[in-house]
Design an enzyme around this catalytic site. Sequence first.
Site, PDB file in Angstrom:
ATOM      1  N   LYS A 172       0.899  -1.191  -0.041  1.00 20.39           N
ATOM      2  CA  LYS A 172      -0.017  -0.138  -0.089  1.00 20.39           C
ATOM      3  C   LYS A 172       0.874   1.288  -0.019  1.00 20.39           C
ATOM      4  O   LYS A 172       1.715   1.351   1.061  1.00 20.39           O
ATOM      5  CB  LYS A 172      -0.982   0.124   1.002  1.00 20.39           C
ATOM      6  CG  LYS A 172      -2.110   1.191   1.145  1.00 20.39           C
ATOM      7  CD  LYS A 172      -2.764   1.777   2.304  1.00 20.39           C
ATOM      8  CE  LYS A 172      -1.906   2.763   2.876  1.00 20.39           C
ATOM      9  NZ  LYS A 172      -1.843   4.089   2.036  1.00 20.39           N
ATOM     10  N   GLU A 247      10.290   0.684  10.426  1.00 23.61           N
ATOM     11  CA  GLU A 247      11.277   1.910  10.339  1.00 23.61           C
ATOM     12  C   GLU A 247      10.470   3.263  10.673  1.00 23.61           C
ATOM     13  O   GLU A 247       9.581   3.663   9.709  1.00 23.61           O
ATOM     14  CB  GLU A 247      11.539   1.839   8.899  1.00 23.61           C
ATOM     15  CG  GLU A 247      13.065   2.420   8.782  1.00 23.61           C
ATOM     16  CD  GLU A 247      13.241   3.998   8.298  1.00 23.61           C
ATOM     17  OE1 GLU A 247      12.985   4.635   9.372  1.00 23.61           O
ATOM     18  OE2 GLU A 247      13.100   3.843   7.395  1.00 23.61           O
ATOM     19  N   CYS A 281      13.901  10.055   6.877  1.00 22.77           N
ATOM     20  CA  CYS A 281      13.852   9.345   8.090  1.00 22.77           C
ATOM     21  C   CYS A 281      15.250   9.548   8.658  1.00 22.77           C
ATOM     22  O   CYS A 281      15.493   9.782   9.687  1.00 22.77           O
ATOM     23  CB  CYS A 281      13.538   8.018   8.157  1.00 22.77           C
ATOM     24  SG  CYS A 281      14.347   6.990   6.988  1.00 22.77           S
ATOM     25  N   GLU A 382      10.445  14.506  15.603  1.00 20.65           N
ATOM     26  CA  GLU A 382      10.999  14.749  14.324  1.00 20.65           C
ATOM     27  C   GLU A 382      10.086  15.625  13.550  1.00 20.65           C
ATOM     28  O   GLU A 382       8.846  15.698  13.536  1.00 20.65           O
ATOM     29  CB  GLU A 382      10.451  13.163  13.534  1.00 20.65           C
ATOM     30  CG  GLU A 382      11.350  12.861  12.227  1.00 20.65           C
ATOM     31  CD  GLU A 382      10.986  11.749  11.669  1.00 20.65           C
ATOM     32  OE1 GLU A 382       9.945  10.987  11.824  1.00 20.65           O
ATOM     33  OE2 GLU A 382      11.984  10.977  11.192  1.00 20.65           O
TER      34      GLU A 382
HETATM   35  P1  NAD Z   1       1.878   8.110   8.587  1.00 21.48           P
HETATM   36  O1  NAD Z   1       2.749   7.032   9.658  1.00 21.48           O
HETATM   37  O2  NAD Z   1       0.641   8.435   8.980  1.00 21.48           O
HETATM   38  O3  NAD Z   1       2.015   7.288   7.305  1.00 21.48           O
HETATM   39  C1  NAD Z   1       2.703   6.327   6.792  1.00 21.48           C
HETATM   40  C2  NAD Z   1       2.038   5.290   6.012  1.00 21.48           C
HETATM   41  O4  NAD Z   1       1.106   4.570   6.853  1.00 21.48           O
HETATM   42  C3  NAD Z   1       1.199   5.631   4.929  1.00 21.48           C
HETATM   43  O5  NAD Z   1       1.173   4.647   3.935  1.00 21.48           O
HETATM   44  C4  NAD Z   1      -0.429   5.826   5.504  1.00 21.48           C
HETATM   45  O6  NAD Z   1      -1.182   5.593   4.401  1.00 21.48           O
HETATM   46  C5  NAD Z   1      -0.235   4.636   6.455  1.00 21.48           C
HETATM   47  N1  NAD Z   1      -1.204   4.671   7.651  1.00 21.48           N
HETATM   48  C6  NAD Z   1      -1.721   5.862   8.305  1.00 21.48           C
HETATM   49  N2  NAD Z   1      -2.422   5.517   9.112  1.00 21.48           N
HETATM   50  C7  NAD Z   1      -2.541   4.125   8.884  1.00 21.48           C
HETATM   51  C8  NAD Z   1      -3.405   3.279   9.896  1.00 21.48           C
HETATM   52  N3  NAD Z   1      -4.057   3.604  10.928  1.00 21.48           N
HETATM   53  N4  NAD Z   1      -3.009   1.907   9.580  1.00 21.48           N
HETATM   54  C9  NAD Z   1      -2.402   1.489   8.757  1.00 21.48           C
HETATM   55  N5  NAD Z   1      -1.597   2.265   7.850  1.00 21.48           N
HETATM   56  C10 NAD Z   1      -1.714   3.541   8.162  1.00 21.48           C
HETATM   57  O7  NAD Z   1       2.944   9.397   8.494  1.00 21.48           O
HETATM   58  P2  NAD Z   1       2.267  10.927   8.061  1.00 21.48           P
HETATM   59  O8  NAD Z   1       0.982  11.310   8.478  1.00 21.48           O
HETATM   60  O9  NAD Z   1       2.417  10.687   6.544  1.00 21.48           O
HETATM   61  O10 NAD Z   1       3.783  11.644   8.772  1.00 21.48           O
HETATM   62  C11 NAD Z   1       3.597  12.064  10.013  1.00 21.48           C
HETATM   63  C12 NAD Z   1       4.941  11.942  10.217  1.00 21.48           C
HETATM   64  O11 NAD Z   1       5.328  10.730  10.369  1.00 21.48           O
HETATM   65  C13 NAD Z   1       6.053  12.819   9.824  1.00 21.48           C
HETATM   66  O12 NAD Z   1       6.010  14.295   9.862  1.00 21.48           O
HETATM   67  C14 NAD Z   1       7.364  12.061   9.859  1.00 21.48           C
HETATM   68  O13 NAD Z   1       7.719  12.714  11.363  1.00 21.48           O
HETATM   69  C15 NAD Z   1       6.840  10.793  10.277  1.00 21.48           C
HETATM   70  N6  NAD Z   1       7.305  10.068   8.887  1.00 21.48           N
HETATM   71  C16 NAD Z   1       8.612   9.297   9.149  1.00 21.48           C
HETATM   72  C17 NAD Z   1       8.730   8.648   7.810  1.00 21.48           C
HETATM   73  C18 NAD Z   1      10.085   7.765   7.715  1.00 21.48           C
HETATM   74  O14 NAD Z   1      10.565   7.696   6.962  1.00 21.48           O
HETATM   75  N7  NAD Z   1      10.306   7.041   8.802  1.00 21.48           N
HETATM   76  C19 NAD Z   1       7.923   8.589   6.736  1.00 21.48           C
HETATM   77  C20 NAD Z   1       6.778   9.381   6.821  1.00 21.48           C
HETATM   78  C21 NAD Z   1       6.543  10.238   7.919  1.00 21.48           C
END
Ligand code: NAD
Length: 479
Positions: A172, A247, A281, A382
């Site tokens: 996904k 991660e 990240c 972060e």
């Molecule tokens: P997120 O964790 O919400 O999203 C990451 C992935 O998880 C996306 O594919 C999203 O669709 C999915 N997701 C979201 N809610 C979910 C759920 N309840 N169940 C299953 N999958 C779900 O991250 P975000 O809101 O896009 O970003 C927020 C913060 O997260 C950023 O500001 C950053 O600090 C951090 N982040 C870290 C990384 C990394 O590389 N480690 C990447 C993106 C974001």
Amino acid sequence: MSDQVTESYIDGASVSSAETYPNIDPSTGATLGDVARAGDKEIDQAATAARRASRGWRATTPEQRSDLLSALAGLIDREVETLARLESEDSGKPLAQARNDTRVCARYFRFYSRVIESYYGLSIPLRPDLHVYTRREPLGVAGSIVAWNYPMQLFGRGVAPAIATGNCTVLKPADETPRTAVYLARLATEAGFPPGVINVVTGLGPEAGAALAAHPGIDHLSFVGSTEVGSLIAGAAARRVAPVTLELGGKSAHLVFGDADVERAATVIANAILQNAGQTCSAGSRVLVHERVHDELLQRIADRFATVSIGPGISDPDLGPLVSRKQQDRVRGYVESAKEAREAAIVCGGTVAEPDGITGGAYFAPTLIDGVDPAAKIASEEIFGPVLTVTTFGAEDQAVALANGTDYALMGAVWTKDLARAHRVAAQVDGGQIYVNTYGAGGGVELPFGGFRKSGYGREKGVEALDAYTATKTIVVQL
Ligand code: NAD
């Protein structure tokens, strides 16, 4: 996939959903089309297709899988311009970075196509009358839920080792960046992969993502994203005892000692936080600097930030927009909290940007904040934007304590000419990768990568990732 709607790709065919959501271009705020908003039904369809395909796929030889992975790598290289444009439009990243991400994605498939042919079990000399050996067996169906910051790299990182070891996959993509994942899955069909080996389901995190995390037919989950969502996913997997690789980002520190090559450190530190607008990240977002070289280092970083070109990703500036207005608000919120703190000083940046008068974009100026209290939110959480915080130290043990002073532990860098200190500090700083007088090493497909503490667990990349997608079976034969 029609021109306007990006649909899931399941079992070798496009699959629509009853509802869609808009794909917003963060460079302008305009829409790039609609995306199928899949849910339980499509996830179940993909998991079922992957299970069916896995019967044949796990019976293929490493050589057959290697040939297909290598063919896909060739097609990704062929399509570099198309893929880079889609990635740049979806995420806002500068075109040159998107091209590089495309090549890194191809490199994952090429790397695992090579190493899979020499991934062996063991023969164990237990007793003369027993023949004992181990096999590394695929787990079955691997699910990936990935972030929007490096969509193609994360596709390669999750899918390539999983299929190389004989698993089938359901990925996904992030809500904001679905198009390259669907394009890559279609290329896999052209490369000759059987239907169902690589499936992509588009949709929103709490819907398609949560359905994938909870699906009983998914035998392994890998997740890249926030700590908050990562722990939800690990919880869902734990309820059916499925292994997970998490991660979850970081707050990685550069430790710049008094004897460092400050000019080089400043260049590398600035470029690392400008890359992908700081939405990495492994971005080294905390600068810990010895008081002797503090002024010189800050001056050099500020000078670099002053020359940065900002604009739409597709025009290939140094710095594109953040991925969304939501992310821009988040970064602005952190920087505003720093402005309220007495000691912290904004050396440069600190505001949203509107290059060429574009008001609908998600831009943020490169920002350097000095005098940051290590206990402040901006020093421990972060930010995920082009923002560097600076804290000064006097002694080596103080620098190490500051570096280890957050909940995260993903990466770090030691800048010094003293070889003994370099190794001593590299051993003491918590993190899955520690660099000395450099940072990042160009994406590092070959280098095991992952965190300690709230940065997650398990290792992706490198040969080590193959272990995450397999389990050992020991066979004992009485001779
Ligand atoms: P997120 O964790 O919400 O999203 C990451 C992935 O998880 C996306 O594919 C999203 O669709 C999915 N997701 C979201 N809610 C979910 C759920 N309840 N169940 C299953 N999958 C779900 O991250 P975000 O809101 O896009 O970003 C927020 C913060 O997260 C950023 O500001 C950053 O600090 C951090 N982040 C870290 C990384 C990394 O590389 N480690 C990447 C993106 C974001």
